[in-house]
Write a protein that holds these residues in place. Structure first.
Motif, mmCIF file in Angstrom:
data_model
loop_
_atom_site.group_PDB
_atom_site.id
_atom_site.type_symbol
_atom_site.label_atom_id
_atom_site.label_comp_id
_atom_site.label_asym_id
_atom_site.label_seq_id
_atom_site.Cartn_x
_atom_site.Cartn_y
_atom_site.Cartn_z
ATOM 1 N N LYS A 172 -48.639 -43.336 7.340
ATOM 2 C CA LYS A 172 -48.500 -44.775 7.574
ATOM 3 C C LYS A 172 -47.456 -45.414 6.664
ATOM 4 O O LYS A 172 -46.935 -46.495 6.969
ATOM 5 C CB LYS A 172 -49.849 -45.467 7.372
ATOM 6 C CG LYS A 172 -50.984 -44.915 8.223
ATOM 7 C CD LYS A 172 -50.712 -45.036 9.702
ATOM 8 C CE LYS A 172 -51.895 -44.494 10.520
ATOM 9 N NZ LYS A 172 -51.635 -44.531 11.970
ATOM 10 N N SER A 173 -47.174 -44.768 5.530
ATOM 11 C CA SER A 173 -46.181 -45.330 4.613
ATOM 12 C C SER A 173 -44.790 -45.376 5.246
ATOM 13 O O SER A 173 -43.951 -46.199 4.868
ATOM 14 C CB SER A 173 -46.142 -44.523 3.310
ATOM 15 O OG SER A 173 -45.720 -43.191 3.550
ATOM 16 N N GLU A 176 -44.463 -48.675 6.906
ATOM 17 C CA GLU A 176 -44.225 -49.727 5.919
ATOM 18 C C GLU A 176 -42.780 -49.684 5.437
ATOM 19 O O GLU A 176 -42.141 -50.733 5.255
ATOM 20 C CB GLU A 176 -45.188 -49.553 4.746
ATOM 21 C CG GLU A 176 -46.653 -49.692 5.130
ATOM 22 C CD GLU A 176 -47.583 -49.391 3.965
ATOM 23 O OE1 GLU A 176 -47.063 -49.077 2.871
ATOM 24 O OE2 GLU A 176 -48.821 -49.478 4.149
ATOM 25 N N SER A 179 -40.567 -51.192 8.018
ATOM 26 C CA SER A 179 -40.661 -52.659 8.005
ATOM 27 C C SER A 179 -39.900 -53.249 6.821
ATOM 28 O O SER A 179 -39.223 -54.278 6.954
ATOM 29 C CB SER A 179 -42.126 -53.076 7.955
ATOM 30 O OG SER A 179 -42.247 -54.489 7.901
ATOM 31 N N ASP A 180 -39.994 -52.583 5.666
ATOM 32 C CA ASP A 180 -39.281 -53.072 4.476
ATOM 33 C C ASP A 180 -37.767 -53.018 4.663
ATOM 34 O O ASP A 180 -37.024 -53.827 4.078
ATOM 35 C CB ASP A 180 -39.667 -52.244 3.253
ATOM 36 C CG ASP A 180 -41.129 -52.455 2.858
ATOM 37 O OD1 ASP A 180 -41.691 -53.495 3.244
ATOM 38 O OD2 ASP A 180 -41.694 -51.572 2.180
#
Length: 281
Positions: A172-173, A176, A179-180
């Motif tokens: 899942k990272s 993230e 998205s970042d």
């Protein structure tokens, strides 16, 4: 270790008897021409030549591959969104949804297929519903659409479960990080989520396409004998016609077709995993 090997010996012998021996027997019948006897026989390749020189058999093979391909595509289009939704749920909800997906599989596939006869037949539930909605009476049972529906219904759980497993194990990272870096949800899905779920899609394709191309009782029940696939031809040669040798030859041909498809699937999977490693490097 030696004692353990000795304990495993009976299971190895049993596996050879129930797995290898029937395959060898089918291969033997495929290259002989003396019916179902092993006393008097002569070797020949005429059974294979008969299949490849008959336009009707080649047409049935093409139809089988076509219906299996359509089934696989529909299972991907329907199964991927379902698997994606399940993977986004909490663990407890996900377990319940997976249970609901697998629950129909607890019932025998033949019984589940018989249920569709009552749903699709004239005067059945679906026909009555269409009449209430104002649609004219149409033939639903004993059509290609009915066979395709039965195939998708029986095999789509395999696609959903495989894709869900890949999506659930995804890091899942990475989402993230995407998205970042400024990617929106649409870009994140196509650049991160979907590529990482390809192994599950490929496994699902193998689990759907292979049984679909060789299925015989689904087209027999929902096609009413009017929609003949290669599995029906093999069954007919063994049970009705009594041509065990020709039926065995067709079975061997289908075995090679399936092995070629599995090799292609494995090749695509390895190539995809190799590309992912290169991108990471």
């Amino acid at each position: 270790m030696k004692k353990f090997s000795q304990l495993a010996l009976p299971y190895i012998i049993w596996s050879i008897i129930i797995l290898l021996l029937p395959v060898l027997l089918i291969a033997f019948y495929a290259v002989t021409d003396s019916g179902n006897t092993v006393v008097n026989f002569s070797f020949t390749l005429q059974n294979f030549a008969k299949f490849f020189t008959d336009h009707d058999f080649l047409l049935i093979l093409w139809r089988s591959l076509s219906i299996a391909f359509k089934t696989t595509i529909i299972c991907i289009l329907l199964g991927y969104p379902i698997a994606y939704f399940i993977s986004q749920c909490k663990d407890r909800t996900r377990n319940i949804l997976v249970l609901l997906i697998t629950l129909p599989m607890w019932i025998n596939m033949l019984v589940r297929t018989y249920a569709w006869i009552g749903i699709l037949s004239d005067g059945g539930i679906l026909q009555s519903l269409l009449n209430l909605l104002g649609f004219k009476s149409t033939q639903l049972l004993y059509t290609e659409g009915a066979v395709l529906l039965g195939m998708v219904y029986n095999f789509i759980p395999f696609m959903i479960l495989q894709i869900n497993t890949s999506l659930s194990k995804m890091d899942k990272s990475l989402l993230e990080a995407s998205s970042d870096l400024g990617a929106n949800r649409y870009q994140t899905f196509w650049k991160v989520t979907f590529p990482l779920s390809i192994p599950g899609v490929i496994s699902g394709i193998a689990l759907v396409f292979l049984p679909a191309v060789s299925s015989f009782f689904i087209p027999k029940l929902l096609g009413g004998g009017q929609y003949f696939l290669i599995g029906n031809v093999i069954e007919n040669q063994f049970i009705t016609v009594g041509e065990w040798n020709f039926g065995s030859a067709i079975s061997v041909i289908m075995a090679f077709v399936m092995m070629a498809i599995m090799y292609l699937v494995r090749y695509v999977e390895k190539r995809n995993s190799g590309n992912r490693k290169e991108k990471k490097a």
